[in-house]
Design a protein around this motif. Structure first.
Motif, PDB file in Angstrom:
ATOM      1  N   THR A   9      51.488-106.427 -22.779  1.00 52.64           N
ATOM      2  CA  THR A   9      50.945-105.847 -22.992  1.00 52.64           C
ATOM      3  C   THR A   9      50.966-105.276 -21.224  1.00 52.64           C
ATOM      4  N   GLY A  10      49.880-104.118 -20.886  1.00 55.15           N
ATOM      5  CA  GLY A  10      49.883-103.402 -19.434  1.00 55.15           C
ATOM      6  C   GLY A  10      49.511-101.822 -20.111  1.00 55.15           C
ATOM      7  N   SER A  11      50.281-101.827 -18.945  1.00 56.46           N
ATOM      8  CA  SER A  11      49.625 -99.569 -19.660  1.00 56.46           C
ATOM      9  C   SER A  11      51.009 -98.802 -19.431  1.00 56.46           C
ATOM     10  N   PHE A  12      51.104 -98.358 -20.227  1.00 58.19           N
ATOM     11  CA  PHE A  12      52.144 -97.645 -20.203  1.00 58.19           C
ATOM     12  C   PHE A  12      52.463 -96.452 -19.927  1.00 58.19           C
ATOM     13  N   LEU A  13      53.569 -96.238 -19.715  1.00 59.67           N
ATOM     14  CA  LEU A  13      53.619 -94.307 -19.254  1.00 59.67           C
ATOM     15  C   LEU A  13      52.970 -93.499 -19.849  1.00 59.67           C
ATOM     16  N   PRO A  14      52.219 -92.547 -19.060  1.00 61.49           N
ATOM     17  CA  PRO A  14      51.437 -91.701 -20.237  1.00 61.49           C
ATOM     18  C   PRO A  14      52.280 -90.128 -20.347  1.00 61.49           C
ATOM     19  N   TYR A  15      52.705 -90.614 -21.829  1.00 59.23           N
ATOM     20  CA  TYR A  15      54.409 -89.715 -21.976  1.00 59.23           C
ATOM     21  C   TYR A  15      54.140 -88.662 -22.196  1.00 59.23           C
ATOM     22  N   LYS A  16      53.038 -87.969 -23.249  1.00 58.38           N
ATOM     23  CA  LYS A  16      52.315 -86.557 -23.029  1.00 58.38           C
ATOM     24  C   LYS A  16      52.696 -85.962 -21.562  1.00 58.38           C
ATOM     25  N   GLN A  17      51.953 -86.445 -20.974  1.00 55.93           N
ATOM     26  CA  GLN A  17      51.926 -85.904 -19.221  1.00 55.93           C
ATOM     27  C   GLN A  17      53.530 -85.131 -18.957  1.00 55.93           C
ATOM     28  N   ILE A  18      54.291 -86.390 -19.073  1.00 59.92           N
ATOM     29  CA  ILE A  18      55.929 -86.206 -17.708  1.00 59.92           C
ATOM     30  C   ILE A  18      56.553 -85.342 -18.685  1.00 59.92           C
ATOM     31  N   PHE A  19      56.888 -85.001 -19.781  1.00 64.39           N
ATOM     32  CA  PHE A  19      57.232 -84.588 -20.607  1.00 64.39           C
ATOM     33  C   PHE A  19      56.747 -83.030 -19.942  1.00 64.39           C
ATOM     34  N   PRO A  20      57.365 -81.606 -18.990  1.00 64.53           N
ATOM     35  CA  PRO A  20      57.283 -81.032 -18.852  1.00 64.53           C
ATOM     36  C   PRO A  20      57.036 -79.810 -19.785  1.00 64.53           C
ATOM     37  N   ASN A  21      56.384 -78.938 -19.998  1.00 60.11           N
ATOM     38  CA  ASN A  21      55.951 -77.677 -20.644  1.00 60.11           C
ATOM     39  C   ASN A  21      56.648 -76.978 -20.623  1.00 60.11           C
ATOM     40  N   ARG A  22      58.443 -76.515 -20.649  1.00 54.01           N
ATOM     41  CA  ARG A  22      58.969 -75.089 -20.843  1.00 54.01           C
ATOM     42  C   ARG A  22      59.650 -74.265 -21.553  1.00 54.01           C
ATOM     43  N   GLN A  23      59.451 -73.241 -21.884  1.00 53.72           N
ATOM     44  CA  GLN A  23      59.169 -72.163 -22.378  1.00 53.72           C
ATOM     45  C   GLN A  23      60.394 -72.043 -23.546  1.00 53.72           C
ATOM     46  N   TYR A  24      62.101 -71.541 -21.888  1.00 55.00           N
ATOM     47  CA  TYR A  24      63.485 -71.065 -22.687  1.00 55.00           C
ATOM     48  C   TYR A  24      63.676 -72.458 -22.669  1.00 55.00           C
ATOM     49  N   SER A  25      64.710 -72.498 -23.870  1.00 56.77           N
ATOM     50  CA  SER A  25      65.751 -73.207 -23.725  1.00 56.77           C
ATOM     51  C   SER A  25      67.261 -73.035 -24.122  1.00 56.77           C
ATOM     52  N   ILE A  26      68.394 -73.241 -23.712  1.00 59.19           N
ATOM     53  CA  ILE A  26      69.690 -73.498 -24.277  1.00 59.19           C
ATOM     54  C   ILE A  26      69.615 -73.881 -25.546  1.00 59.19           C
ATOM     55  N   GLY A  27      70.333 -73.589 -26.509  1.00 59.26           N
ATOM     56  CA  GLY A  27      70.876 -74.488 -27.070  1.00 59.26           C
ATOM     57  C   GLY A  27      72.394 -74.986 -26.714  1.00 59.26           C
ATOM     58  N   VAL A  28      72.993 -76.144 -27.189  1.00 54.53           N
ATOM     59  CA  VAL A  28      74.325 -76.250 -27.184  1.00 54.53           C
ATOM     60  C   VAL A  28      74.442 -77.159 -27.994  1.00 54.53           C
ATOM     61  N   GLU A  29      76.200 -77.166 -28.523  1.00 52.95           N
ATOM     62  CA  GLU A  29      76.638 -77.472 -29.648  1.00 52.95           C
ATOM     63  C   GLU A  29      76.643 -79.266 -29.598  1.00 52.95           C
ATOM     64  N   ARG A  30      75.240 -79.788 -30.267  1.00 57.75           N
ATOM     65  CA  ARG A  30      75.775 -81.428 -29.308  1.00 57.75           C
ATOM     66  C   ARG A  30      76.713 -82.184 -29.849  1.00 57.75           C
ATOM     67  N   GLU A  31      77.480 -81.902 -30.939  1.00 58.26           N
ATOM     68  CA  GLU A  31      78.910 -82.771 -30.861  1.00 58.26           C
ATOM     69  C   GLU A  31      79.840 -82.536 -28.938  1.00 58.26           C
ATOM     70  N   THR A  32      79.585 -81.115 -29.131  1.00 61.99           N
ATOM     71  CA  THR A  32      80.621 -80.547 -28.064  1.00 61.99           C
ATOM     72  C   THR A  32      80.177 -81.118 -26.470  1.00 61.99           C
ATOM     73  N   LEU A  33      79.261 -81.025 -26.649  1.00 57.28           N
ATOM     74  CA  LEU A  33      78.596 -81.324 -25.180  1.00 57.28           C
ATOM     75  C   LEU A  33      79.081 -83.407 -24.764  1.00 57.28           C
TER      76      LEU A  33
END
Length: 353
Positions: free
Chosen positions: A223-247
């Motif tokens: 019980t208790g107040s959970f983190l306001p998760y929807k608010q903490i994730f920044p809304n950014r428009q541009y991403s960099i695709g990276v090969e997961r296994e390589t990284l």
């Protein structure tokens, strides 16, 4: 009760996950067998397993009987309760009598009366739980952060974990209301007995019962107040695709080079179509350049704990993960594949003078 040894040991191996090593209620250090079910309970979690062989039975398997069951020869095992609460175990040429406990003193709490109930696809829920559980807090300075949030907002079921340095958020389409914080110990139990197609979740107050096939898992919710998760994730428009296994491989090599003073710290330096991974330590220096799928709009430099990146990358199944880097070295980075988002806070970079 007459039961094959292999089936008995299979059930014991699950029930042992919640048997307390030491309890103020001695009978809880054993397994309750009652009316077609076998149960174990540590007051935080309880597991009950349907056991048709135990219909109309009522006794407790104490610690020694549990150990004895594992050591018995293959074949049929017969366990008979006695009037003095002892039990007799027979298997092949083996016969032993052991002191046990009064089963009426064993706390049972795997049934909730008049509870709200919902049904979920077991594979969907377990996939989401397993992809975020690593991000729960290891210490209980904030107890709610040691658990996983299930939040049904009318459109999606959001499954979220956060330890204060990183957050993982998975979701699937779901239209029913649901809100609870499940302890990580309960999450592990659900994942360990994953079977069938559906999971029933009953909730009443601060308690919940999860029914999965022949298994019932009781849990005291956080019980208790959970983190306001929807608010903490920044809304950014541009991403960099990276090969997961390589990284991921690069981060693992960084950890090999790590020493005790700056364990796992890695600098990511992005420019053009390249991402440079650097770790400068007193004993080793590591540099690797990775070709990315998208061009950096501007040069980027940020430091992270490599362990956090390894944990996050392992939770994805995609070949290419989208990385949303911030503009400043103090901005968090977000990884996203459309169904799972991960936020990782950076390590503060100290300028050399």
């Amino acid at each position: 009760m007459k039961i094959d040894k292999s089936e008995l040991v299979k059930k014991i191996s699950v029930l042992e996950k919640v048997i307390p090593s030491k309890s103020s209620i001695p009978c809880m250090e054993g397994i309750l067998v009652r009316d077609g079910r076998m149960c174990a309970n540590d007051l935080q979690n309880a597991i009950s397993i349907a056991t048709p062989e135990a219909e109309d039975e009522c006794f407790i398997l104490p610690k020694k009987a549990i150990a004895m069951a594992k050591s018995l020869p293959d074949g049929l095992v017969q366990i008979t309760p006695q009037a003095d609460h002892s039990i007799v175990i027979r298997s092949g040429a083996v016969k032993t009598k052991m002191i046990s406990f009064d089963p009426d003193k064993f706390p049972e709490n795997h049934v909730l009366e008049d509870a709200d109930e919902t049904m979920l696809d077991i594979d969907d829920l377990c996939d989401m739980l397993s992809s975020v559980a690593y991000a729960t807090a290891a210490t209980d300075s904030r107890p709610v952060q040691t658990g996983v949030l299930l939040d049904g907002d009318g459109q999606h079921l959001n499954v979220v974990a956060c330890d204060g340095f990183r957050s993982a958020w998975a979701k699937t389409k779901y239209e029913e209301p649901l809100n609870m914080i499940i302890p990580k110990s309960t999450v592990k139990l659900i994942l360990s007995v994953r079977e069938g197609e559906k999971i029933s979740i009953q909730k009443k107050g601060e308690k919940a019962v999860f029914t999965i096939g022949n298994y019932q898992i009781f849990s005291r919710l956080l019980t208790g107040s959970f983190l306001p998760y929807k608010q903490i994730f920044p809304n950014r428009q541009y991403s960099i695709g990276v090969e997961r296994e390589t990284l991921l491989d690069a981060m693992r090599r960084i950890m090999i080079c790590s020493d005790d003073t700056k364990k796992g710290r890695v600098v990511m330096d992005g420019s053009g179509m390249r991402l440079k991974i650097v770790s400068s330590l007193s004993s080793t220096e590591y540099v690797e350049e990775i070709e990315v799928k998208d061009e950096f709009k501007s040069d980027m430099k940020v430091m992270f704990n490599a362990t956090y990146f390894i944990d996050a990358l392992k939770s994805y199944g995609c070949n290419v993960v989208d990385c949303y880097f911030g503009e400043k070295s103090t901005d968090p980075t977000v990884l996203d594949d459309g169904q799972l988002k991960t936020l990782i806070l950076p390590v503060r970079m100290v300028s050399k003078t």
